[in-house]
Scaffold this active site. Structure first.
Site, PDB file in Angstrom:
ATOM      1  N   HIS A 221       0.728  -1.153  -0.111  1.00 11.57           N
ATOM      2  CA  HIS A 221      -0.035  -0.040   0.061  1.00 11.57           C
ATOM      3  C   HIS A 221       0.820   1.318   0.070  1.00 11.57           C
ATOM      4  O   HIS A 221       0.753   2.148  -0.638  1.00 11.57           O
ATOM      5  CB  HIS A 221      -0.989  -0.035   1.310  1.00 11.57           C
ATOM      6  CG  HIS A 221      -1.946  -1.130   1.310  1.00 11.57           C
ATOM      7  ND1 HIS A 221      -3.329  -0.910   1.160  1.00 11.57           N
ATOM      8  CD2 HIS A 221      -1.590  -2.830   1.165  1.00 11.57           C
ATOM      9  CE1 HIS A 221      -3.751  -2.118   1.304  1.00 11.57           C
ATOM     10  NE2 HIS A 221      -2.928  -2.973   1.320  1.00 11.57           N
TER      11      HIS A 221
ATOM     12  N   ASP B 187      -6.050   5.680   1.059  1.00 12.11           N
ATOM     13  CA  ASP B 187      -6.116   4.201   1.073  1.00 12.11           C
ATOM     14  C   ASP B 187      -7.596   3.977   1.708  1.00 12.11           C
ATOM     15  O   ASP B 187      -7.843   4.656   2.705  1.00 12.11           O
ATOM     16  CB  ASP B 187      -4.984   3.700   1.960  1.00 12.11           C
ATOM     17  CG  ASP B 187      -5.037   2.035   1.594  1.00 12.11           C
ATOM     18  OD1 ASP B 187      -5.940   1.287   1.998  1.00 12.11           O
ATOM     19  OD2 ASP B 187      -3.798   1.671   0.968  1.00 12.11           O
TER      20      ASP B 187
END
Length: 467
Positions: free
Chosen positions: A18, A123
């Site tokens: 991520h 995110d």
């Protein structure tokens, strides 16, 4: 509105995959002369900058790092014997990063004084951290989905099943692996806590994928309105797709590695890496070692334990291989074992690399696809089984090294050797390699001016810099 009156704030989740995606996206956005503020816990910001491939984030004056301390909760060591390979040992860190909410809100308040519009790209797993954006009238949010559009659609559809599938999509659904064994219950609870009504006030969703790969599922996601709006942008690959110079081979070990690759024949080397979240037992590693050697093919194998909660603290477990193995394969010139961090993009982009045995994390998958490298898929957890389905069944650019349904079987050297030979030297493997190379060319052309990805990125920047 002049685009210099807009700033972009990136808020990544702290798992390596991520972090990597949103730091790469920062590079793409900053190329439009937009200031980018990268918000992260101190340790993980350092990790992201250390491990990035293909460019130097410290050389980009448009990217500003905001690093905050969060509470330190002890993480247990990675457990190679865990029944589920999901990195449950990282959960204390995953929870600790939620303490970024207050410093993030303070940063937004400070930026609002000097910036007419603040664009937040967060995110999916950081929704609760950015929720206070609603107190800043000039701020707007865009959700980033770290997985493929294929995975994102099926995750959503199997919960809601509001959309009637056509015959083709129904036949695809029959091939999609179940989520059994993909996540721990504790992580599913974290996902559920982030999957709130908050996302319905998002202005749209970003994906690290391309219409040339997943247009069907991007359109299905628009119909489902995952983020409360039908707007989505496929602006991948985020990773660099070409090299004008070898920026990654600066360390002595990397130079030696690339020099070794330079001496090999085109498409003759298989690169083997299972990402940052998987730990093999010594017994499993020894079977892989024997299988790679018995395959008769040249290889580069990254042998490392899963990331700890803090990669800079303490020593990593050293995985034991058969006695004399590393010296033997080096002496025979058949392979290289990498114990540290490998320059993956540069390896995948090298003419001598002809295959990739991979866990099918989405970063690794996109890097391989964009470099035109076929994959021997060995999914371990999370979105990886479904990424493997996308690659093998839909894109046709890979085979299975081990199917998800066989995940509980013992690792065997014969399985590894067979998968390597099938990908690297069989007629089937050669056909798959040709298809992967063709698709890689299409993807690389998509990032050029006028290409599909470039148009999507231009459209997103036009959206966030609109008058």
């Amino acid at each position: 509105m002049d685009k210099n009156e807009v700033c972009v704030v990136m808020v990544p989740f702290i798992a390596q995959g991520h972090l990597n995606q949103l730091l790469h996206l920062s590079r793409l956005i900053s190329a439009y002369d937009l200031p980018v503020h990268f918000v992260c816990a101190t340790t993980y910001s350092r990790q992201a900058k250390l491990r990035i491939h293909g460019w130097d984030p410290l050389s980009d004056s448009n990217i500003h790092f905001h690093e905050f301390l969060v509470p330190s909760f002890p993480n247990p060591p990675p457990n190679p014997n865990a029944a589920i390979r999901f990195p449950a040992h990282l959960m204390p860190s995953f929870k600790a990063v939620m303490h970024l909410r207050d410093p993030f809100a303070k940063l937004l308040s400070d930026l609002s004084i000097t910036t007419k519009r603040i664009v937040i790209i967060h995110d999916y797993l950081m929704s609760s951290v950015v929720q206070d954006f609603v107190t800043v009238p000039t701020a707007e949010v865009y959700m980033f989905q770290s997985c493929s559009a294929f995975c994102a659609f099926w995750y959503h559809w199997e919960v809601t099943q509001t959309l009637s599938l056509d015959a083709e999509t129904e036949s695809i659904w029959k091939k999609v692996p179940s989520l059994e064994g993909c996540f721990t219950d504790e992580f599913l609870e974290l996902m559920d806590s982030e999957d709130s009504s908050f996302k319905k006030i998002s202005s749209g969703t970003l994906y690290d994928t391309s219409k040339v790969l997943e247009e069907k599922f991007l359109e299905l996601l628009k119909i489902e309105e995952i983020s409360g709006t039908s707007k989505n942008w496929a602006i991948g690959p985020f990773n660099p797709v070409g090299f004008t110079e070898r920026k990654d081979s600066g360390t002595e070990s990397n130079r030696l590695l690339i020099n070794w690759l330079d001496k090999q024949k085109a498409n003759s080397v298989i690169y083997v890496s299972f990402g940052t979240t998987v730990s093999f037992t010594d017994e499993e590693a020894k079977e892989i070692a024997i299988g790679l050697e018995e395959s008769g093919q040249k290889f580069i194998w990254v042998v490392r334990d899963a990331d700890k909660g803090n990669i800079f603290a303490g020593e990593d477990r050293r995985i034991e291989l058969p006695e004399g193995y590393e010296e033997r394969i080096e002496r025979r010139g058949v392979g290289v074992v990498v114990r540290g961090w490998a320059p993956q993009i540069e390896i995948l982009g090298h003419p001598s690399t002809g295959g990739f045995m991979s866990h099918c994390g989405w970063n690794s998958s996109m890097e391989a696809i964009s470099m035109g490298i076929p994959i021997a898929a060995w999914p371990m957890h999370a979105d990886q089984p479904r990424n493997a389905t996308l690659i093998t069944e839909l894109l046709g650019t890979g085979i299975y090294a081990r199917e998800w349904a066989r995940r509980d079987e013992k690792v065997a050297a014969s399985m590894v050797a067979e998968a390597v030979r099938r990908l690297m030297v069989s007629e089937e493997g050669c056909g798959i390699r040709k298809k992967a190379a063709e698709l890689g060319g299409v993807v690389r052309r998509s990032v050029e001016d006028g290409g599909v990805m470039r148009k999507e990125l231009d459209a997103f920047v036009a959206e966030i810099t609109r008058p």
